[in-house]
Design a protein around this motif. Structure first.
Motif, mmCIF file in Angstrom:
data_model
loop_
_atom_site.group_PDB
_atom_site.id
_atom_site.type_symbol
_atom_site.label_atom_id
_atom_site.label_comp_id
_atom_site.label_asym_id
_atom_site.label_seq_id
_atom_site.Cartn_x
_atom_site.Cartn_y
_atom_site.Cartn_z
ATOM 1 N N TRP A 26 -14.502 -58.482 -32.859
ATOM 2 C CA TRP A 26 -13.915 -59.807 -33.065
ATOM 3 C C TRP A 26 -12.580 -59.748 -33.787
ATOM 4 N N LEU A 29 -9.975 -58.821 -31.131
ATOM 5 C CA LEU A 29 -9.766 -59.973 -30.250
ATOM 6 C C LEU A 29 -8.993 -61.073 -30.972
ATOM 7 N N GLU A 177 -16.273 -61.887 -29.518
ATOM 8 C CA GLU A 177 -15.624 -63.038 -30.147
ATOM 9 C C GLU A 177 -16.550 -63.650 -31.207
#
Length: 199
Positions: A26, A29, A177
């Motif tokens: 995450w 990202l 995510e």
């Protein structure tokens, strides 16, 4: 909630854990999505050295003008709190996600307490942080019991957030995510920086 980007928006500085940059993580990202985000570069040498990690974070901060929100995960949280013990640069806020419990034996494949001691990670700093912070903890993190993380959050003066059963909040636990990160970072971006003298 999206993170608005403007000239007054703090730069988001990603502080990865010991595994550095993982493609589907995450943090990776998040950095790709945000225009005002960058990451502490991976170390070529002394990867387990706490002092080297703290120095890398300080060097990355020296390249940024204006307010900064730190976004740390796992050992990156420990890097952040060790940095805060040694440096005085003002930080706008910090998101501290799933810190490990270095005071307890880690699962196989992770550094032993002896190695952590030798490399400067222990003792874990427990002084109140001189900036606003949010600690996000998972109820089934294999690297730390949530009660231990809550104790750390209290010692650091952080707002504690229970994110449920999220493992270690990494691809190995099925997480890419992490939408809540945007909300928590937005909350920190709205905070007024606090001086350590006011705490």
């Amino acid at each position: 909630m999206s993170i608005m980007q403007s000239n007054s928006t703090p730069t988001i500085l990603i502080v990865p854990g010991l595994r550095d940059h993982v493609d589907d993580h995450w943090q990776t990202l998040l950095e790709r999505r945000l225009t005002r985000a960058r990451s502490v570069p991976p170390l070529e040498h002394d990867k387990l050295s706490c002092a080297a990690r703290v120095a890398a974070l300080d060097a990355a901060l020296a390249q940024i003008d204006g307010p900064v929100v730190l976004v740390a995960h796992s050992a990156g949280v420990m890097i952040t709190v060790h940095w805060a013990q040694r440096h005085t640069r003002q930080i706008h806020g910090a998101l501290l996600a799933t810190p490990p419990d270095f005071d307890a034996p880690m699962p196989p494949g992770y550094p032993s307490p002896d190695i952590l001691q030798r490399e400067g990670w222990l003792p874990v700093p427990r002084a109140r942080l001189p900036f606003p912070s949010i600690v996000a903890a998972s109820t089934n993190d294999p690297l730390a019991r949530i009660e231990r993380v809550e104790e750390l959050a209290h010692a650091w003066g952080s707002r504690f957030v229970d994110i449920g059963a999220a493992g270690h909040l990494n691809p190995a636990s099925g997480h890419g995510e992490w939408p809540l990160a945007d909300e928590l970072i937005a909350e920190l971006c709205d905070e007024r920086p606090r001086q350590s003298a006011s705490l």
